[in-house]
Write an enzyme that holds these catalytic residues in place. Sequence first.
Site, PDB file in Angstrom:
ATOM      1  N   SER A 142       0.840  -1.183   0.000  1.00 11.65           N
ATOM      2  CA  SER A 142       0.000   0.000   0.000  1.00 11.65           C
ATOM      3  C   SER A 142       0.885   1.246   0.000  1.00 11.65           C
ATOM      4  O   SER A 142       2.074   1.194  -0.293  1.00 11.65           O
ATOM      5  CB  SER A 142      -0.928  -0.025   1.223  1.00 11.65           C
ATOM      6  OG  SER A 142      -1.815   1.070   1.208  1.00 11.65           O
ATOM      7  N   TYR A 156      -2.872   7.147  -9.244  1.00 13.10           N
ATOM      8  CA  TYR A 156      -2.167   6.379  -8.209  1.00 13.10           C
ATOM      9  C   TYR A 156      -2.946   6.374  -6.888  1.00 13.10           C
ATOM     10  O   TYR A 156      -3.096   5.328  -6.253  1.00 13.10           O
ATOM     11  CB  TYR A 156      -0.776   6.967  -7.994  1.00 13.10           C
ATOM     12  CG  TYR A 156       0.098   6.142  -7.079  1.00 13.10           C
ATOM     13  CD1 TYR A 156       0.680   4.956  -7.517  1.00 13.10           C
ATOM     14  CD2 TYR A 156       0.367   6.556  -5.780  1.00 13.10           C
ATOM     15  CE1 TYR A 156       1.492   4.198  -6.686  1.00 13.10           C
ATOM     16  CE2 TYR A 156       1.180   5.816  -4.936  1.00 13.10           C
ATOM     17  CZ  TYR A 156       1.744   4.632  -5.392  1.00 13.10           C
ATOM     18  OH  TYR A 156       2.544   3.895  -4.558  1.00 13.10           O
ATOM     19  N   LYS A 160      -4.382   3.000  -5.121  1.00 14.69           N
ATOM     20  CA  LYS A 160      -3.954   2.546  -3.804  1.00 14.69           C
ATOM     21  C   LYS A 160      -5.117   2.511  -2.818  1.00 14.69           C
ATOM     22  O   LYS A 160      -5.202   1.619  -1.967  1.00 14.69           O
ATOM     23  CB  LYS A 160      -2.823   3.427  -3.271  1.00 14.69           C
ATOM     24  CG  LYS A 160      -1.494   3.176  -3.975  1.00 14.69           C
ATOM     25  CD  LYS A 160      -1.056   1.722  -3.840  1.00 14.69           C
ATOM     26  CE  LYS A 160       0.273   1.442  -4.480  1.00 14.69           C
ATOM     27  NZ  LYS A 160       0.690   0.026  -4.373  1.00 14.69           N
TER      28      LYS A 160
END
Length: 262
Positions: A142, A156, A160
């Site tokens: 993570s 992104y 995540k």
Amino acid sequence: MGELTGHVAIVTGAGRGLGRAVADRLARMGAAVVLASRNAPELDDVAKAIKRAGGKALAQTADIADERQVQELVLATERWVGPATILVNNAGMVDPMVPLGRSNAALWLRSVAINVGGTYLATRAVLPGMLDRGYGRIVTISSGAATRPSAGWTAYTAGKAAVAMMTRSLALELEGTGVTANAFNPGYMDTEMQERIRRTSSSDFPRSEEYRAAQSEGKLKDPKEPARGVTYLVLPSTQRNGEALEWSDDGFRREVDAKLPG
């Protein structure tokens, strides 16, 4: 004999950085490690280094966002040494780092395909076998980006955040099965990915200044440090499930240190 002797680990994004450090650590603890990424020369270097140290490693080129290639990765693992008992979802993509309105759609969607789709495909490929055998350890890498919005980093951060929630939801499905799933945030590391972020213009990605400051202040860690956290989470004796753990957490590091002295 290491605690992971007899275990089989698939590590995605294993050619460099954290993935390489994790693969090396798992191999030194006795696991047979299958290294996956799109970069064959890098994988070969990692595999050779592990073998020179007396470990077992197989380099398997694969695009983690391609379902057929992921299936071939899992089949190659089974043919080489047996079914995977460990999966480390480390492969990731930081680009594009640019405001959404100026982003390239193909690159944006490619990021999500790797960061989210690749995590799903790899997990989906190994999970039925793990459930049938009543044992497995899944760790997904993570980031602070999972909970912290960042201008210029929509792909992104979305990716995540998605895999963090995927992990928590999967863990609920896994309760009582002998299979666990956790997310792990390694924090700032001295890797090529970090270098790529630092090179990005602050006008496109304002947080690049923060990463440049972290480097100048000596805050970037050797990936071998957080690799210990990943290794701890895949041990048979570790029963954590459904957690989002961070290497910056002093309590968690003490727990790791007690089991895996540096």
